[in-house]
Write a protein that holds these residues in place. Sequence first.
Motif, PDB file in Angstrom:
ATOM      1  N   GLY A   1       0.657  -0.844  -0.114  1.00 41.34           N
ATOM      2  CA  GLY A   1      -0.111  -0.023  -0.013  1.00 41.34           C
ATOM      3  C   GLY A   1       0.919   1.218  -0.586  1.00 41.34           C
ATOM      4  O   GLY A   1       0.558   2.183  -0.342  1.00 41.34           O
ATOM      5  N   THR A   2       2.419   0.973   0.580  1.00 39.26           N
ATOM      6  CA  THR A   2       3.047   2.284   0.472  1.00 39.26           C
ATOM      7  C   THR A   2       3.261   2.255  -0.725  1.00 39.26           C
ATOM      8  O   THR A   2       3.226   3.194  -0.971  1.00 39.26           O
TER       9      THR A   2
ATOM     10  N   VAL B   1       1.503   6.948  -7.193  1.00 40.13           N
ATOM     11  CA  VAL B   1       0.673   7.670  -7.741  1.00 40.13           C
ATOM     12  C   VAL B   1       0.985   8.725  -7.349  1.00 40.13           C
ATOM     13  O   VAL B   1       0.577   9.432  -8.134  1.00 40.13           O
ATOM     14  N   ALA B   2       1.754   9.194  -5.799  1.00 42.07           N
ATOM     15  CA  ALA B   2       1.890  10.683  -5.733  1.00 42.07           C
ATOM     16  C   ALA B   2       2.956  11.917  -6.635  1.00 42.07           C
ATOM     17  O   ALA B   2       2.379  12.819  -7.501  1.00 42.07           O
TER      18      ALA B   2
ATOM     19  N   ALA C   1       1.476   4.083  -2.458  1.00 43.09           N
ATOM     20  CA  ALA C   1       1.208   5.775  -2.498  1.00 43.09           C
ATOM     21  C   ALA C   1       2.335   6.314  -2.821  1.00 43.09           C
ATOM     22  O   ALA C   1       1.536   7.616  -3.869  1.00 43.09           O
TER      23      ALA C   1
END
Length: 441
Positions: A412-413, A419-420, A416
């Motif tokens: 998940g990290t 995506v960032a 993220a």
Amino acid sequence: MGRVIRAWGAFVLIVVCATGAAAVPPQVDPGELLPEQVAPTMAVDPVRSAQYWLDEYGIREAWKTTKGKGTRIAIIDTGIGRGPVEFSGAVAGGADFSGVGASDGRTPVGAVDSSHGSWVASLAAARGTGPDTGMIGVAPEAELLAISVGFGSASSVPFVEQVASAIRWAVDNGADVINLSFTTNTLTWDRAWDDAFLYAFQNDVVIVVAAGNKGTGTDQVGAPATIPGVLTVGGVDRAGVASKEASTQGITIGISAPSEKLLGVSADGTIVEWNGTSGAAPLVAGIAALVRAAHPEMDAANVINHIIRTARPAAGGAGLSTALYRALYGYGLVDAAAAVTASLPSVAVNPMGDLAEWIRLYRRAEVSPAPNETTVAVDIPQLPEADPPTRVTPLLPSAETLRYGTVPLVAGTLAAILVALGVTAAARRIRSARAPRSPSR
């Protein structure tokens, strides 16, 4: 022999003069007299003539049937004096429960009330000083048990304990009737008296109790006169009217008897005039002994029933409601002759109440016999043992923590972060496309 009249508290000592038969004058030849003149004229004994209750309450009439021979009356009081001739041959035994009296109950106990027990005993069963002289009790052929207790500060032994022990001793030593001429001025009583009084009732003993006196500060009938099963005696004056000073009134009164202008033999032999239901009670106790002597087959409940059911109407009870009449007089004025001779249907229970039932209801005694079990016990098989616990080291990851914790968190990290980064790059391209360009030179 004359005795000096003097005041002593609420009591008055009276003069007693011993006199014999009048002699025929010497100058007269007895042979010349008519038959009716020959009979000697007997002087009237002042003590015997002052005992108005003997005739007015049917006691002399009852003596035609019995004088109480074969019965035993226990006087639980301050002791019976050993000196008075009126008690010669009357006391069959005794005991002391005050701790300060004689072992046979014949040494009076108390500085103020020391003669009280002798007065009470004399009304119940005094022998007189001759066939027609001196004080005579209601049951002059009954035996007395002299049981001494101490009132108030006369003893260091608790009064409740004294009375309980005295009642048991009286029962064990053959008492047919127990007389209690005292009150506690309270409606209730100590639990220690439950067993003692119940012991007496279970052993077929009649217990006669004084109602108490208004003149001494008692404003209500108190224990032991409130205990179910006892025969409580209220007091009336010479006219048969409820006494205003020498009695209390209440719903536990069973019978009434004289409580004014009574006589009593003191421990030193002096005759006194006194008032109170302390004297009315032994008059009834003596009558109970007469009934038991006349009917040895009769149990205590029927003795009491004979006394209350043969009572005659009280003069002061005319026009009163039944409830008020009972509170003042109980069933009426005691009638010794009727109680001894009447034929009544037998009763199965004490008309004055059932102490055992009272204890069951108000002392919350255990129900006997114990109730039977209505269910059957069921055996439940033992549960299997639990799995042993798995030892886990908190510093090292396990398969479960990697699968459900570490891996999803890392994935998940990273997602993220990507995506960032993508969003940041897109934003830069947009800003670059919108920036103004400078003219060419």
